[in-house]
Motif scaffolding. Structure first.
Motif, PDB file in Angstrom:
ATOM      1  N   GLY A   1       0.753  -1.302   0.218  1.00  0.00           N
ATOM      2  CA  GLY A   1       0.109  -0.153  -0.018  1.00  0.00           C
ATOM      3  C   GLY A   1       0.867   1.370  -0.177  1.00  0.00           C
TER       4      GLY A   1
ATOM      5  N   VAL B   1      -0.560  -9.825   7.914  1.00  0.00           N
ATOM      6  CA  VAL B   1       0.712 -11.128   7.613  1.00  0.00           C
ATOM      7  C   VAL B   1       1.014 -11.900   8.707  1.00  0.00           C
ATOM      8  CG1 VAL B   1       1.665  -9.970   5.582  1.00  0.00           C
ATOM      9  CG2 VAL B   1       2.575  -9.485   7.833  1.00  0.00           C
TER      10      VAL B   1
ATOM     11  N   SER C   1      17.619  -5.373   6.418  1.00  0.00           N
ATOM     12  CA  SER C   1      18.133  -3.978   6.502  1.00  0.00           C
ATOM     13  C   SER C   1      19.384  -3.723   7.005  1.00  0.00           C
ATOM     14  CB  SER C   1      16.788  -3.389   7.762  1.00  0.00           C
ATOM     15  OG  SER C   1      17.347  -2.158   8.088  1.00  0.00           O
TER      16      SER C   1
ATOM     17  N   PHE D   1      18.606   3.680   4.803  1.00  0.00           N
ATOM     18  CA  PHE D   1      17.646   4.463   4.911  1.00  0.00           C
ATOM     19  C   PHE D   1      16.958   4.943   3.551  1.00  0.00           C
ATOM     20  CE2 PHE D   1      19.698   4.820   8.871  1.00  0.00           C
ATOM     21  CZ  PHE D   1      18.767   4.907   9.876  1.00  0.00           C
TER      22      PHE D   1
ATOM     23  N   ALA E   1       7.346   7.104   4.151  1.00  0.00           N
ATOM     24  CA  ALA E   1       6.697   7.459   5.258  1.00  0.00           C
ATOM     25  C   ALA E   1       7.037   7.029   6.430  1.00  0.00           C
ATOM     26  CB  ALA E   1       5.008   7.040   5.121  1.00  0.00           C
ATOM     27  N   LEU E   2       7.573   5.844   6.839  1.00  0.00           N
ATOM     28  CA  LEU E   2       8.158   5.102   7.737  1.00  0.00           C
ATOM     29  C   LEU E   2       9.192   6.239   8.270  1.00  0.00           C
ATOM     30  CD1 LEU E   2       8.643   1.412   8.244  1.00  0.00           C
ATOM     31  CD2 LEU E   2      10.534   2.881   9.150  1.00  0.00           C
TER      32      LEU E   2
HETATM   33  P1  NAD Z   1       5.672   2.028   4.963  1.00  0.00           P
HETATM   34  O1  NAD Z   1       5.519   2.367   6.379  1.00  0.00           O
HETATM   35  O2  NAD Z   1       6.232   3.195   3.908  1.00  0.00           O
HETATM   36  O3  NAD Z   1       4.783   0.680   4.300  1.00  0.00           O
HETATM   37  C1  NAD Z   1       4.768  -0.296   5.005  1.00  0.00           C
HETATM   38  C2  NAD Z   1       3.321  -1.088   4.589  1.00  0.00           C
HETATM   39  O4  NAD Z   1       3.123  -2.333   5.266  1.00  0.00           O
HETATM   40  C3  NAD Z   1       2.180  -0.166   4.741  1.00  0.00           C
HETATM   41  O5  NAD Z   1       1.355   0.037   3.601  1.00  0.00           O
HETATM   42  C4  NAD Z   1       1.531  -0.920   5.937  1.00  0.00           C
HETATM   43  O6  NAD Z   1       0.094  -0.760   5.848  1.00  0.00           O
HETATM   44  C5  NAD Z   1       1.793  -2.200   5.643  1.00  0.00           C
HETATM   45  N1  NAD Z   1       1.764  -3.137   6.801  1.00  0.00           N
HETATM   46  C6  NAD Z   1       2.150  -2.979   8.044  1.00  0.00           C
HETATM   47  N2  NAD Z   1       1.911  -3.741   8.958  1.00  0.00           N
HETATM   48  C7  NAD Z   1       1.337  -5.050   8.062  1.00  0.00           C
HETATM   49  C8  NAD Z   1       0.828  -6.052   8.519  1.00  0.00           C
HETATM   50  N3  NAD Z   1       0.920  -6.753   9.638  1.00  0.00           N
HETATM   51  N4  NAD Z   1       0.341  -7.112   7.245  1.00  0.00           N
HETATM   52  C9  NAD Z   1       0.163  -6.451   6.106  1.00  0.00           C
HETATM   53  N5  NAD Z   1       0.564  -5.113   5.786  1.00  0.00           N
HETATM   54  C10 NAD Z   1       1.201  -4.476   6.760  1.00  0.00           C
HETATM   55  O7  NAD Z   1       7.250   1.255   4.937  1.00  0.00           O
HETATM   56  P2  NAD Z   1       8.628   1.073   4.123  1.00  0.00           P
HETATM   57  O8  NAD Z   1       9.541   2.258   4.682  1.00  0.00           O
HETATM   58  O9  NAD Z   1       8.049   0.860   2.720  1.00  0.00           O
HETATM   59  O10 NAD Z   1       9.031  -0.141   4.520  1.00  0.00           O
HETATM   60  C11 NAD Z   1       8.696  -1.491   3.735  1.00  0.00           C
HETATM   61  C12 NAD Z   1       9.944  -2.673   4.402  1.00  0.00           C
HETATM   62  O11 NAD Z   1      11.248  -2.142   4.067  1.00  0.00           O
HETATM   63  C13 NAD Z   1       9.663  -2.878   5.693  1.00  0.00           C
HETATM   64  O12 NAD Z   1       9.803  -4.040   5.917  1.00  0.00           O
HETATM   65  C14 NAD Z   1      10.825  -2.039   6.328  1.00  0.00           C
HETATM   66  O13 NAD Z   1      11.271  -2.585   7.512  1.00  0.00           O
HETATM   67  C15 NAD Z   1      11.909  -2.167   5.301  1.00  0.00           C
HETATM   68  N6  NAD Z   1      12.960  -1.173   5.258  1.00  0.00           N
HETATM   69  C16 NAD Z   1      12.574  -0.003   5.288  1.00  0.00           C
HETATM   70  C17 NAD Z   1      13.562   0.971   5.411  1.00  0.00           C
HETATM   71  C18 NAD Z   1      13.457   2.484   5.246  1.00  0.00           C
HETATM   72  O14 NAD Z   1      14.601   3.157   5.208  1.00  0.00           O
HETATM   73  N7  NAD Z   1      12.083   2.630   4.835  1.00  0.00           N
HETATM   74  C19 NAD Z   1      14.895   0.634   5.414  1.00  0.00           C
HETATM   75  C20 NAD Z   1      15.164  -0.749   5.477  1.00  0.00           C
HETATM   76  C21 NAD Z   1      14.214  -1.577   5.338  1.00  0.00           C
END
Ligand code: NAD
Length: 258
Positions: free
Chosen positions: A14, A60, A139, A184, A188-189
């Motif tokens: 999403g 999930v 990560s 990083f 939005a996170l």
């Molecule tokens: P985000 O918050 O932008 O998007 C995460 C999505 O996951 C959201 O749409 C949310 O509704 C969905 N979600 C959350 N809990 C859920 C659940 N229980 N079941 C199904 N859907 C669920 O996050 P992002 O920054 O795009 O991160 C995505 C992945 O990348 C994560 O695993 C995060 O740990 C990893 N990550 C992010 C970064 C970063 O800097 N943003 C860095 C390293 C790893």
């Protein structure tokens, strides 16, 4: 639903990296199942991609939800070629002495438990096609120690190891299993972490040799590569996509970004 195109399932599709990945996979000819805990957003995003894509609400961490989603993919598409285990949340950034067992277990359950459940339920469909690919999201937090991020770091290190064990177990089934370890990323996170005062953006940029955060599309490109036939002999690897973060071992700043 067409059975001719390869089918990809992306969890957490999403927003952020998941949405960028769904977009990239759709552009490269996949029918995409966008899986998210926010069912409305998943459906809207699928609509944005156009006909032939599917948005499915699913937590999930909920075994019945996950079983239902992959049963539905099987029934509607009759195949699955790619699974991207991306759904995740940040950790609370509190000192360890203030962390609760509940929040610790929640982070582990979403990242590690969710990736396990989705991989297990996707396995029969991926195996049936003879050339399945799973890409998990680890990560830099799973490679290097980030203070106060116990659960998140443990979950991401666990995902890296589960990637290797699944790769070895399922190679005989024609399924490749790899992971990406992003640094990083401007999603939005991370923007929320910055707004909540947990991230000092200029200081963060100076710690990155490339001097900037990643765009979600740059992470999606690497995921797409590992999911593609171009990576046909790559399995069990954890690919850093971090602007040089994990490579840097010197004292002080890694770049002069401001
Ligand atoms: P985000 O918050 O932008 O998007 C995460 C999505 O996951 C959201 O749409 C949310 O509704 C969905 N979600 C959350 N809990 C859920 C659940 N229980 N079941 C199904 N859907 C669920 O996050 P992002 O920054 O795009 O991160 C995505 C992945 O990348 C994560 O695993 C995060 O740990 C990893 N990550 C992010 C970064 C970063 O800097 N943003 C860095 C390293 C790893």
């Amino acid at each position: 639903m067409s059975h001719d195109r390869p089918v990809a399932a992306v969890t957490g599709a999403g927003d952020g990296i998941g949405w960028a990945t769904a977009t990239a996979l759709a552009r490269s000819g996949h029918a995409v199942c966008l899986i998210d805990i926010d069912a409305t957003k998943a459906a809207e995003r699928a609509g944005e991609l156009g006909d032939g894509h599917l948005g499915l609400g699913c937590d999930v961490t909920n075994e019945a939800d996950v079983k239902g989603v992959f049963a539905k993919i099987g029934a509607l598409f009759g195949r699955l070629d790619v699974l991207v285990n991306n759904a995740g949340i940040g950790s609370p950034h509190l000192p360890t002495t203030a962390q609760t067992l509940e929040s610790f277990e929640k982070v582990l359950s979403i990242h590690l438990g969710g990736s396990f459940l989705c991989a297990r339920e996707a396995h029969p469909l991926l195996k049936a096609g003879g050339h399945g690919a799973i890409v998990n999201i680890s990560s830099i937090a799973g490679i290097t120690g980030l203070p106060r991020r116990n659960a998140y770091g443990a979950a991401k290190a666990g995902i890296a190891m589960m990637t290797k064990s699944l790769a070895c177990e399922w190679a005989a089934d024609g399924i490749r299993v790899n992971a990406i370890a992003p640094g990083f990323v401007a999603t939005a996170l991370v923007k929320k972490l910055e707004a909540d005062g947990f991230v000092d953006a200029p200081r963060l940029r100076r710690r990155i040799p490339m001097g900037r955060l990643a765009d979600p599309a740059e992470i999606a490109e690497a995921i797409q590569f590992l999911a593609s036939r171009a990576a046909s002999y790559i399995t069990g690897t954890v690919l850093s996509v971090d602007g040089g973060w994990a490579a840097f071992g010197d004292a002080g700043d890694a770049s002069s970004a401001d």
